[in-house]
Write an enzyme that holds these catalytic residues in place. Structure first.
Site, PDB file in Angstrom:
ATOM      1  N   GLY A  98      82.988 -13.786 -67.340  1.00 11.78           N
ATOM      2  CA  GLY A  98      81.682 -13.042 -67.802  1.00 11.78           C
ATOM      3  C   GLY A  98      81.465 -13.819 -69.374  1.00 11.78           C
ATOM      4  O   GLY A  98      80.600 -14.975 -69.148  1.00 11.78           O
ATOM      5  N   ARG A  99      81.896 -13.592 -70.111  1.00 10.04           N
ATOM      6  CA  ARG A  99      82.724 -13.896 -71.479  1.00 10.04           C
ATOM      7  C   ARG A  99      83.049 -15.825 -71.981  1.00 10.04           C
ATOM      8  O   ARG A  99      82.026 -15.974 -72.012  1.00 10.04           O
ATOM      9  CB  ARG A  99      83.339 -13.122 -72.766  1.00 10.04           C
ATOM     10  CG  ARG A  99      82.541 -11.946 -73.208  1.00 10.04           C
ATOM     11  CD  ARG A  99      83.642 -10.655 -73.397  1.00 10.04           C
ATOM     12  NE  ARG A  99      83.135  -9.606 -73.175  1.00 10.04           N
ATOM     13  CZ  ARG A  99      83.076  -8.449 -73.041  1.00 10.04           C
ATOM     14  NH1 ARG A  99      83.300  -8.681 -71.663  1.00 10.04           N
ATOM     15  NH2 ARG A  99      82.886  -7.472 -73.121  1.00 10.04           N
TER      16      ARG A  99
ATOM     17  N   GLN B  10      72.830  -9.037 -58.767  1.00  5.94           N
ATOM     18  CA  GLN B  10      73.946  -7.762 -58.768  1.00  5.94           C
ATOM     19  C   GLN B  10      73.022  -6.245 -58.883  1.00  5.94           C
ATOM     20  O   GLN B  10      71.890  -6.947 -59.862  1.00  5.94           O
ATOM     21  CB  GLN B  10      75.036  -7.178 -59.447  1.00  5.94           C
ATOM     22  CG  GLN B  10      75.398  -6.199 -59.742  1.00  5.94           C
ATOM     23  CD  GLN B  10      76.314  -5.833 -60.467  1.00  5.94           C
ATOM     24  OE1 GLN B  10      75.907  -5.866 -62.215  1.00  5.94           O
ATOM     25  NE2 GLN B  10      78.030  -6.095 -61.325  1.00  5.94           N
TER      26      GLN B  10
ATOM     27  N   SER C 111      80.598 -13.587 -63.265  1.00  2.00           N
ATOM     28  CA  SER C 111      80.413 -12.285 -63.779  1.00  2.00           C
ATOM     29  C   SER C 111      78.989 -12.067 -63.548  1.00  2.00           C
ATOM     30  O   SER C 111      78.212 -12.150 -65.473  1.00  2.00           O
ATOM     31  CB  SER C 111      81.223 -11.748 -63.915  1.00  2.00           C
ATOM     32  OG  SER C 111      81.373 -10.465 -64.057  1.00  2.00           O
ATOM     33  N   PRO C 112      77.857 -10.997 -63.827  1.00  2.00           N
ATOM     34  CA  PRO C 112      76.798 -10.143 -64.085  1.00  2.00           C
ATOM     35  C   PRO C 112      77.030 -10.009 -65.715  1.00  2.00           C
ATOM     36  O   PRO C 112      78.247  -8.865 -66.046  1.00  2.00           O
ATOM     37  CB  PRO C 112      76.898  -8.741 -63.268  1.00  2.00           C
ATOM     38  CG  PRO C 112      77.478  -9.676 -62.027  1.00  2.00           C
ATOM     39  CD  PRO C 112      79.081 -10.675 -62.872  1.00  2.00           C
TER      40      PRO C 112
ATOM     41  N   ALA D 118      72.813  -7.240 -64.250  1.00  3.13           N
ATOM     42  CA  ALA D 118      72.904  -5.823 -63.674  1.00  3.13           C
ATOM     43  C   ALA D 118      71.325  -5.976 -63.517  1.00  3.13           C
ATOM     44  O   ALA D 118      70.416  -6.073 -64.521  1.00  3.13           O
ATOM     45  CB  ALA D 118      72.747  -4.558 -63.893  1.00  3.13           C
TER      46      ALA D 118
ATOM     47  N   TYR E 144      78.060   3.667 -64.300  1.00  4.59           N
ATOM     48  CA  TYR E 144      77.484   3.599 -64.040  1.00  4.59           C
ATOM     49  C   TYR E 144      76.878   4.923 -62.585  1.00  4.59           C
ATOM     50  O   TYR E 144      77.567   5.924 -61.650  1.00  4.59           O
ATOM     51  CB  TYR E 144      76.877   2.490 -63.696  1.00  4.59           C
ATOM     52  CG  TYR E 144      76.106   1.766 -64.875  1.00  4.59           C
ATOM     53  CD1 TYR E 144      76.079   2.142 -65.988  1.00  4.59           C
ATOM     54  CD2 TYR E 144      77.311   0.653 -64.859  1.00  4.59           C
ATOM     55  CE1 TYR E 144      76.416   1.607 -66.912  1.00  4.59           C
ATOM     56  CE2 TYR E 144      76.907  -0.290 -65.517  1.00  4.59           C
ATOM     57  CZ  TYR E 144      76.850   0.241 -67.232  1.00  4.59           C
ATOM     58  OH  TYR E 144      77.139  -0.739 -68.164  1.00  4.59           O
TER      59      TYR E 144
END
Length: 385
Positions: free
Chosen positions: A351-352, A127, A50-51, A85, A209
């Site tokens: 991600g984490r 991304q 994941s970004p 991102a 965003y």
């Protein structure tokens, strides 16, 4: 494009037994480790990094940290390795330490990372995003609060002049020329992503965003063609996708990260997402919706627990026929396997979990008793898997 049930039909086969009966032979591989195809791109498994912003760039330029960070996840067995991102303009960065793709030097530095990730058997993804009114803040370890121009920050822009929170500065509302300029910046970043060699492009339209700011009624108070009705509020997103597809090859997949719900009464809802994704499905330019949530209003109330966003991905998938990705505290291999096996989502994003353990996919393969998994020969003698 990928069908949401493709993993069920492509890995099973029927053969005839000695007595003429048809026998169903199932793929012995865990569902998490079965390949999946999007347009011309096939991934070796259903695990995607994941970004996750690293806040380690200077003037938007990637460096050795980004090479090692992303390269290690490719070595560790992820099927898709996605950048954090990457912002399309300097004023669109979340912090002054985020990656950018508004010039060719940034493109060339990212191409080095693309080559290494690809050489490890992972699919390189990028991304692209724009933080809008949530730009110009400090890094997490510096408090994440707004940074003023006097302290190295900048004036932010958005669809409306509504600040993210009471203590935040009001953004400058974009006029029509400003909207066109932001969409063109996205198109040019898309071109550079293609030139750098990325094989999957994801548009960041979530977490409060810029694109999310346009489609959510909580942040959009415009009264022109880009505000008010549902059709007007999604216009900026649809025009952004049009611009991206003009620069992104037809044979390469396009993902879209959405905040499926704002988790605030009167905000963007699951019903709105389903309505939008049905439109995207009919248009045919998006191949997968990365289902996240929240981020646009500090009043949000999110029931966080392992797998808390999986029902969001499952509902979108079932209601629209669009391929989806699930994300958010999916660190247990059994949980990740069940998500794909049960048809809740087509991809699992970590991600984490992958930040903490770059070899999570290899460990998960061992835990799930996967066969024919590609391991780095340099590490085989460690016997740690």
């Amino acid at each position: 494009m990928t069908k949401p049930d493709s993993q069920k039909s492509s890995t099973d086969s029927r053969v005839s037994g000695e007595d003429g009966r048809r026998i169903l032979r199932r793929d012995p591989r865990p569902h998490l480790f079965r390949p999946i195809s999007f347009r011309s791109v096939e991934t070796r498994n259903r695990i995607m990094l994941s970004p996750m912003c690293q806040y380690s760039a200077v003037d938007g330029m990637p460096n050795d940290w980004h090479l090692v960070h992303l390269g290690a996840r490719a070595v560790g067995g992820a099927g898709i390795v996605c950048t954090e991102a990457v912002h399309v303009a300097p004023h669109g960065r979340i912090t002054q330490h985020d990656l950018g793709l508004w010039n060719d030097d940034q493109r060339d530095a990212l191409a080095r990372i693309v080559r290494f990730v690809s050489a490890q058997g992972a699919v390189p993804a990028i991304q692209l995003g724009h933080a809008g009114r949530k730009a110009s803040v400090g890094r997490p370890w510096e408090g994440s609060g707004p940074v003023t121009p006097l302290d190295g920050g900048w004036e932010t822009v958005s669809c409306s002049g509504l600040p993210y929170a009471a203590a935040w500065p009001a953004p400058q509302p974009l006029d029509i020329d400003g909207i066109r300029a932001e969409i063109e910046a996205l198109a040019q970043a898309t071109r550079r992503a293609r030139e750098a060699g990325f094989r999957i492009l994801e548009i960041h339209a979530a977490h409060g965003y810029l694109i999310h700011q346009f489609y959510s009624p909580l942040s959009n108070s415009r009264d022109d063609l880009y505000g008010g009705s549902f059709e007007n509020r999604i216009r900026f997103l649809l025009e952004s996708l049009d611009a991206v597809r003009r620069e992104w090859p037809d044979d390469l997949p396009l993902f879209l990260r959405l905040s499926v719900t704002d988790w605030v009464e009167g905000g963007w809802s699951m019903d709105d997402t389903i309505r939008l994704v049905r439109i995207l499905k009919e248009r045919g330019d998006v191949d997968l919706v990365d289902c996240s949530s929240g981020g646009n209003d500090p009043r949000q109330s999110i029931p966080i627990h392992p797998g808390y966003q999986v029902p969001l991905a499952q509902k979108v998938r079932e209601a629209t026929g669009m391929a989806t990705a699930a994300v958010g505290l999916l660190n247990a291999p059994d949980l990740a396997e069940s998500i794909v096996a049960n048809g809740s989502a087509d991809l699992v994003l970590l991600g984490r979990g992958l930040m903490a353990d770059p070899h999570w996919p290899l460990r998960a393969a061992n835990s799930l008793r996967a066969a024919d998994v590609s391991w780095p020969v340099q590490y085989e003698r460690s016997n740690i898997f």
